[in-house]
Design a protein around this motif. Structure first.
Motif, PDB file in Angstrom:
ATOM      1  N   GLU A 218      51.041  33.259  34.684  1.00  0.00           N
ATOM      2  CA  GLU A 218      50.071  33.653  33.668  1.00  0.00           C
ATOM      3  C   GLU A 218      50.763  34.556  32.650  1.00  0.00           C
ATOM      4  OE1 GLU A 218      46.457  35.117  35.352  1.00  0.00           O
ATOM      5  OE2 GLU A 218      46.149  33.329  36.594  1.00  0.00           O
ATOM      6  N   LYS A 225      48.422  34.704  44.461  1.00  0.00           N
ATOM      7  CA  LYS A 225      46.967  34.762  44.565  1.00  0.00           C
ATOM      8  C   LYS A 225      46.540  34.589  46.022  1.00  0.00           C
ATOM      9  CE  LYS A 225      46.051  33.468  39.816  1.00  0.00           C
ATOM     10  NZ  LYS A 225      45.132  32.791  38.891  1.00  0.00           N
ATOM     11  N   ASN A 227      43.770  34.651  47.417  1.00  0.00           N
ATOM     12  CA  ASN A 227      42.497  33.973  47.678  1.00  0.00           C
ATOM     13  C   ASN A 227      42.460  32.549  47.138  1.00  0.00           C
ATOM     14  OD1 ASN A 227      41.535  37.083  46.466  1.00  0.00           O
ATOM     15  ND2 ASN A 227      41.401  36.610  48.646  1.00  0.00           N
ATOM     16  N   SER A 228      43.613  31.996  46.773  1.00  0.00           N
ATOM     17  CA  SER A 228      43.650  30.670  46.145  1.00  0.00           C
ATOM     18  C   SER A 228      44.595  29.738  46.902  1.00  0.00           C
ATOM     19  CB  SER A 228      44.100  30.808  44.684  1.00  0.00           C
ATOM     20  OG  SER A 228      44.210  29.552  44.067  1.00  0.00           O
ATOM     21  N   GLN A 265      47.386  39.241  43.549  1.00  0.00           N
ATOM     22  CA  GLN A 265      45.969  39.261  43.194  1.00  0.00           C
ATOM     23  C   GLN A 265      45.124  39.115  44.451  1.00  0.00           C
ATOM     24  OE1 GLN A 265      44.744  36.535  40.114  1.00  0.00           O
ATOM     25  NE2 GLN A 265      42.575  36.926  40.432  1.00  0.00           N
ATOM     26  N   ASP A 266      44.206  40.044  44.651  1.00  0.00           N
ATOM     27  CA  ASP A 266      43.232  39.991  45.735  1.00  0.00           C
ATOM     28  C   ASP A 266      41.857  40.139  45.109  1.00  0.00           C
ATOM     29  OD1 ASP A 266      41.994  39.961  48.199  1.00  0.00           O
ATOM     30  OD2 ASP A 266      42.397  42.078  48.632  1.00  0.00           O
ATOM     31  N   GLY A 267      41.049  39.070  45.143  1.00  0.00           N
ATOM     32  CA  GLY A 267      39.789  39.070  44.416  1.00  0.00           C
ATOM     33  C   GLY A 267      40.070  39.085  42.926  1.00  0.00           C
ATOM     34  N   ASN A 268      39.465  40.041  42.206  1.00  0.00           N
ATOM     35  CA  ASN A 268      39.680  40.155  40.764  1.00  0.00           C
ATOM     36  C   ASN A 268      40.679  41.237  40.400  1.00  0.00           C
ATOM     37  OD1 ASN A 268      37.796  38.112  40.098  1.00  0.00           O
ATOM     38  ND2 ASN A 268      36.099  39.563  40.393  1.00  0.00           N
ATOM     39  N   GLU A 269      41.345  41.803  41.415  1.00  0.00           N
ATOM     40  CA  GLU A 269      42.255  42.918  41.161  1.00  0.00           C
ATOM     41  C   GLU A 269      43.706  42.483  41.286  1.00  0.00           C
ATOM     42  OE1 GLU A 269      40.934  46.981  42.579  1.00  0.00           O
ATOM     43  OE2 GLU A 269      39.829  45.711  43.998  1.00  0.00           O
TER      44      GLU A 269
END
Length: 435
Positions: A218, A225, A227-228, A265-269
């Protein structure tokens, strides 16, 4: 993406329809991977480049429910799992003159740094040990035994360079048992490598994934990520999945520094720092949720390989080590020493170097690593059936099985495995799991 049909020996006649069928199968199979392109933006890993699939297709000439307690019964060469009274992951290594299972020098699939004999390793005792479970015998399995039970199926190995190591061991085992006129197709793409044994309609693939979860490029940089897991859209189409991860998590220090990503990245953080064990656990939970929500385990068998040990610290098996401390000063540590740990900046100078025999008996003195318990806890709480391929202890006992200095990069490698060697036993066990 490249694809080529390999015939290991010429045939007198070949119809155009037959050739068209083979090509259609080859390219038709490749289309399955295309769907991931609309979902995944992968930043290619910068580290460990020599382990990855950067080779071209070559011609191949062939030569001649979470239940992990398995019983092997009967006297035939290939026996079946019949009850839960024998845990095949518990046992010891015994000398067997009939080993190894194949000649590694004749296998075209091995990366040079794993081919210890070609790299000049002078001893071959490490090739002569067979795994003996405590309460049963593990029958010997040959390459065509695998192809027969996998007929018409696609099996994918997913993980880091240890997975590459394991995948190549299985390919060597199969290659050694095939007749000279076997048809083999090799494919490589940015997302997977595959070897297709056309005579059996069997595809054995490897997907390179250091962390299982995604790394995406990005504007701010490369983001791991937690969570992805978008590659799961391809993985779940396989008949058998064999997962592995840990090696690269262990390379994250307490400051979260790593050569393959810039942020976590964990969640939106977004984070620049995260403890390795915490990140490892979060990624495994994402993987477990994906299995429960997306994988049809009535069609796809899911296997997760336990933590693979390294042998850089002889204290773990009660051996005295010589440590070089950032220069010429040396210090002896280990059994009987007042020093109980090795500083991170110290370099272990003998570790697995010179080891030629396994640890005797069934117990590794240092016990199981903490990351093993994290993985086991995740698998125990998953809803769908996943087999825990628990090769940790049996591999811990094999301090002699690593390339050490017999590799192609000049350092001492005590984390990967010589091919042939220890991972051939992993594949003997794998047969019993997927049979």
């Amino acid at each position: 993406m490249e694809c080529m049909i390999i015939k290991t020996s010429p045939r007198k006649s070949s119809s155009s329809s037959s050739s068209t069928s083979l090509l259609s199968s080859c390219w038709g199979f490749s289309l399955a991977i295309a769907l991931v392109l609309s979902y995944v933006h992968i930043a290619r890993s910068l580290g460990d480049v020599d382990y990855e699939d950067n080779y071209k297709i070559i011609g191949i000439s062939s030569n001649n429910n979470n239940n992990n307690s398995m019983v092997i019964s009967g006297n035939s060469n290939i026996s079946s799992i019949s009850s839960s009274s024998c845990n095949v992951y518990e046992g010891k290594w015994i000398y067997d003159e009939s080993y190894p299972l194949y000649d590694s020098k004749a296998c075209p699939f091995i990366f040079k740094r794993f081919n210890c004999l070609k790299n000049g390793r002078p001893d071959n005792l490490y090739l002569k040990y067979r795994w003996k479970p405590t309460n049963c015998d593990l029958p010997r399995v040959h390459g065509r035994d695998f192809l027969k039970i996998l007929k018409g199926k696609k099996m994918m190995f997913i993980g880091d360079s240890i997975t590459l190591n394991h995948w190549q061991s299985l390919l060597c085992l199969i290659h050694a048992d095939l007749p000279p006129n076997s048809n083999i197709i090799r494919q490589t793409t940015d997302f997977y490598s595959a070897v297709i044994f056309k005579d059996y309609d069997v595809s054995i693939l490897r997907s390179n994934s250091h962390y299982l979860v995604d790394i995406e490029e990005e504007k701010v940089g490369r983001i791991l990520k937690l969570n992805s897991l978008k590659m799961g859209k391809v993985w779940k189409e396989m008949d058998i999945l064999i997962f592995n991860t840990w090696l690269w998590w262990n390379r994250i220090d307490s400051a979260g520094q790593n050569s393959t990503f810039d942020y976590i990245q964990d969640g939106n953080e977004l984070f620049t720092k995260m403890e390795p064990m915490d990140a490892f656990q979060k990624a495994l939970m994402t993987w477990a949720k994906w299995v429960d929500s997306d994988v049809n385990t009535t069609k796809t068998k899911v296997i997760f390989q336990a933590i693979t040990p390294s042998h850089y610290n002889g204290e773990e098996w009660n051996e005295t080590l010589l440590v070089t401390k950032c220069g010429s000063e040396t210090e002896t540590i280990g059994s009987g020493s007042s020093s109980s740990s090795v500083e991170e900046e110290d370099q272990l100078t003998n570790a697995c170097e010179g080891e030629i025999q396994p640890i005797s008996g069934p117990v590794y003195p240092a016990g199981l690593p903490s990351e093993w318990f994290i993985l086991k806890d995740i698998l125990d709480n998953i809803k769908k059936p996943v087999h825990f391929f628990d090769i940790t202890t049996l591999s811990q006992l094999r301090k002699d099985g690593h390339p050490s200095s017999y590799n192609d990069f000049g350092g001492v490698d005590c984390k990967h495995w010589c091919i042939g060697g220890v991972q051939d036993t992993w594949n003997q066990l794998l047969y019993q799991v997927i049979k």
